[in-house]
Design a protein around this motif. Structure first.
Motif, PDB file in Angstrom:
ATOM      1  N   TYR A 156       0.834  -1.209   0.000  1.00  9.56           N
ATOM      2  CA  TYR A 156       0.000   0.000   0.000  1.00  9.56           C
ATOM      3  C   TYR A 156       0.869   1.260   0.000  1.00  9.56           C
ATOM      4  O   TYR A 156       0.645   2.191  -0.788  1.00  9.56           O
ATOM      5  N   VAL A 157       1.891   1.278   0.861  1.00  6.91           N
ATOM      6  CA  VAL A 157       2.762   2.450   0.951  1.00  6.91           C
ATOM      7  C   VAL A 157       3.509   2.669  -0.363  1.00  6.91           C
ATOM      8  O   VAL A 157       3.579   3.784  -0.890  1.00  6.91           O
ATOM      9  N   HIS A 158       4.054   1.588  -0.931  1.00  4.26           N
ATOM     10  CA  HIS A 158       4.834   1.719  -2.157  1.00  4.26           C
ATOM     11  C   HIS A 158       3.970   2.130  -3.350  1.00  4.26           C
ATOM     12  O   HIS A 158       4.389   2.928  -4.189  1.00  4.26           O
ATOM     13  N   SER A 159       2.762   1.589  -3.426  1.00  7.46           N
ATOM     14  CA  SER A 159       1.894   1.905  -4.559  1.00  7.46           C
ATOM     15  C   SER A 159       1.299   3.309  -4.440  1.00  7.46           C
ATOM     16  O   SER A 159       1.115   4.004  -5.437  1.00  7.46           O
ATOM     17  N   THR A 160       1.013   3.740  -3.224  1.00  4.97           N
ATOM     18  CA  THR A 160       0.393   5.043  -3.018  1.00  4.97           C
ATOM     19  C   THR A 160       1.373   6.194  -3.212  1.00  4.97           C
ATOM     20  O   THR A 160       1.010   7.273  -3.695  1.00  4.97           O
ATOM     21  N   THR A 161       2.634   5.962  -2.860  1.00  2.64           N
ATOM     22  CA  THR A 161       3.628   7.046  -2.891  1.00  2.64           C
ATOM     23  C   THR A 161       4.502   7.019  -4.132  1.00  2.64           C
ATOM     24  O   THR A 161       5.490   7.742  -4.196  1.00  2.64           O
ATOM     25  N   LYS A 162       4.176   6.198  -5.126  1.00  3.04           N
ATOM     26  CA  LYS A 162       5.006   6.080  -6.337  1.00  3.04           C
ATOM     27  C   LYS A 162       6.461   5.862  -5.946  1.00  3.04           C
ATOM     28  O   LYS A 162       7.361   6.634  -6.262  1.00  3.04           O
ATOM     29  N   HIS A 163       6.662   4.773  -5.242  1.00  7.21           N
ATOM     30  CA  HIS A 163       7.928   4.465  -4.595  1.00  7.21           C
ATOM     31  C   HIS A 163       9.107   4.442  -5.564  1.00  7.21           C
ATOM     32  O   HIS A 163       9.024   3.923  -6.668  1.00  7.21           O
ATOM     33  N   VAL A 164      10.240   5.023  -5.127  1.00  4.83           N
ATOM     34  CA  VAL A 164      11.505   4.995  -5.867  1.00  4.83           C
ATOM     35  C   VAL A 164      12.578   4.438  -4.952  1.00  4.83           C
ATOM     36  O   VAL A 164      12.718   4.876  -3.805  1.00  4.83           O
ATOM     37  N   SER A 165      13.358   3.466  -5.453  1.00  5.40           N
ATOM     38  CA  SER A 165      14.388   2.840  -4.630  1.00  5.40           C
ATOM     39  C   SER A 165      15.492   3.834  -4.308  1.00  5.40           C
ATOM     40  O   SER A 165      15.778   4.759  -5.062  1.00  5.40           O
ATOM     41  N   GLN A 202       7.807  12.274   6.224  1.00  4.77           N
ATOM     42  CA  GLN A 202       7.137  13.500   5.792  1.00  4.77           C
ATOM     43  C   GLN A 202       6.674  13.390   4.340  1.00  4.77           C
ATOM     44  O   GLN A 202       5.603  13.898   3.978  1.00  4.77           O
ATOM     45  N   LYS A 203       7.469  12.707   3.521  1.00  8.78           N
ATOM     46  CA  LYS A 203       7.095  12.501   2.121  1.00  8.78           C
ATOM     47  C   LYS A 203       5.911  11.542   2.012  1.00  8.78           C
ATOM     48  O   LYS A 203       4.992  11.762   1.213  1.00  8.78           O
ATOM     49  N   ILE A 204       5.915  10.504   2.838  1.00  8.22           N
ATOM     50  CA  ILE A 204       4.837   9.519   2.822  1.00  8.22           C
ATOM     51  C   ILE A 204       3.505  10.171   3.204  1.00  8.22           C
ATOM     52  O   ILE A 204       2.458   9.907   2.607  1.00  8.22           O
TER      53      ILE A 204
END
Length: 365
Positions: A192-201, A282-284
């Motif tokens: 959920y966190v990765h998909s919602t925040t357009k996660h970048v490694s 803060q970004k999340i």
């Protein structure tokens, strides 16, 4: 005398009652395995018979491995094994049972003790004790920190890994979701966190020399299944909760623990890469406003770890300069890891259920 009082169900005179051997049973004590018989009470007057049940066995400080009493363990064996594990966490179950088998031979008896039966019975016994204790007080809470907790310290422990080729079974863990969170809940949260925040490694690096976390959305391609444990403790070193790591020490793991412990209202959130984690949080929150309440906590960079960070980072984030922190170091989780890591030598080849049960039981130490 207790057996006569508990088993007698008729009004026949006492002199008409006789105890005779019943079904064969293996009794395990600290002197090894004994081939004995369950007592059976018979009345010569009314011809009635009575046999000991679960209640009688438990009241006499024995633990039945099965409801049919094929094997019975003296509870002193479980207490002794627990105390040995506290003194030497790396002690394996096989080593302990080998000692009991040698005691059996020494006293002129024969027979082996089943490792699977012993370990299952031991965890069932521990689970019952845990349930009884839970009726008296809430588990995994620090009385000194209640009702408002000052600090929570979180860190990953990479020594608690498990191999993919370890024995697997469909058996459910007895201590499932007691201390270690369910893997399904963790996976759902991370996705959920990765998909919602357009996660970048990325990497959690400070000052060009300190690297303690790597943010990646990919599971490891190594021979490992579980890559370690992420632990959360209070400032007194009491274990609060944990989770299994499958993707290294990603920031989503401490975020899950922070959210889970938010109800305890901790003032400080201690982590060894606070300088990288807090901007991440803060970004999340920009994409997941439901985590806004987590910013009510203050970021706390572990005091000793701060010495390995960039100097400007130490001044800004170190808990040594944080108002209201007192003498809190934040290093309590490292002290706990130093002890708990000694268990890892016996868990890396365990099944999933055995791994969870061992850690769920170990936190009581």
């Amino acid at each position: 005398m207790y057996l006569w009082r508990s088993l007698k169900k008729c009004g026949c005179p006492t002199d008409s009652l006789r105890i005779k051997p019943g079904k064969s049973v293996a009794v395990i004590t600290m002197n090894g395995r004994h081939e004995l018989s369950m007592p059976e009470l018979a009345s010569s007057a009314c011809k009635a018979t009575w046999t000991a049940g679960v209640e009688e066995v438990l009241r006499c400080d024995y633990w039945p491995a099965t409801l049919h009493f094929a094997t019975i363990y003296e509870t002193d064996v479980f207490f002794s094994f627990e105390e040995l594990k506290m003194a030497a966490p790396g002690l394996s179950c096989q080593a302990f049972l080998k000692m009991l088998d040698q005691r059996t031979v020494r006293f002129g008896r024969t027979g082996k003790i089943s490792g699977d039966s012993f370990l299952k019975s031991f965890f069932e016994w521990e689970a019952v004790r845990y349930e009884v204790d839970s009726l008296c007080e809430e588990p995994f809470t620090c009385q000194a920190c209640s009702p408002d907790m000052l600090a929570v310290s979180v860190d990953g422990n990479r020594k608690h890994y498990c191999f993919k080729n370890a024995a697997r079974s469909e058996e459910q863990a007895i201590f499932n979701d007691v201390f270690i969170a369910k893997d399904e809940d963790i996976t759902r949260f991370v996705n959920y966190v990765h998909s919602t925040t357009k996660h970048v490694s990325g990497r959690g690096v400070c000052g060009g020399e300190w690297s303690a976390a790597r943010e990646t959305s990919q599971k490891s391609a190594s021979k490992l299944d579980e890559e370690g444990l992420e632990l959360a403790v209070c400032r007194h070193g009491d274990l609060l909760c944990a989770l299994n790591m499958y993707r290294g020490e990603i920031f989503a793991y401490p975020l899950f623990l922070q959210e889970k412990l938010a109800s305890s209202r901790p003032t400080l959130f201690c982590i060894d890469v606070a300088c990288k984690y807090w901007p991440y949080l803060q970004k999340i929150i920009k994409s997941c406003p439901e985590f806004q309440h987590l910013l009510e906590m203050k970021p706390f960079l572990l005091v000793f770890h701060a010495k390995a960070h960039d100097f400007k980072c130490e001044i800004k984030w170190s808990g040594a300069f944080l108002e209201g922190a007192g003498l809190t170091l934040g290093e309590e989780v490292e002290q706990v890891n130093a002890f708990v890591s000694r268990i890892a030598v016996t868990t890396k080849h365990m099944s999933k259920a055995g791994h969870v049960n061992t850690h769920g039981h170990a936190v009581e130490w």
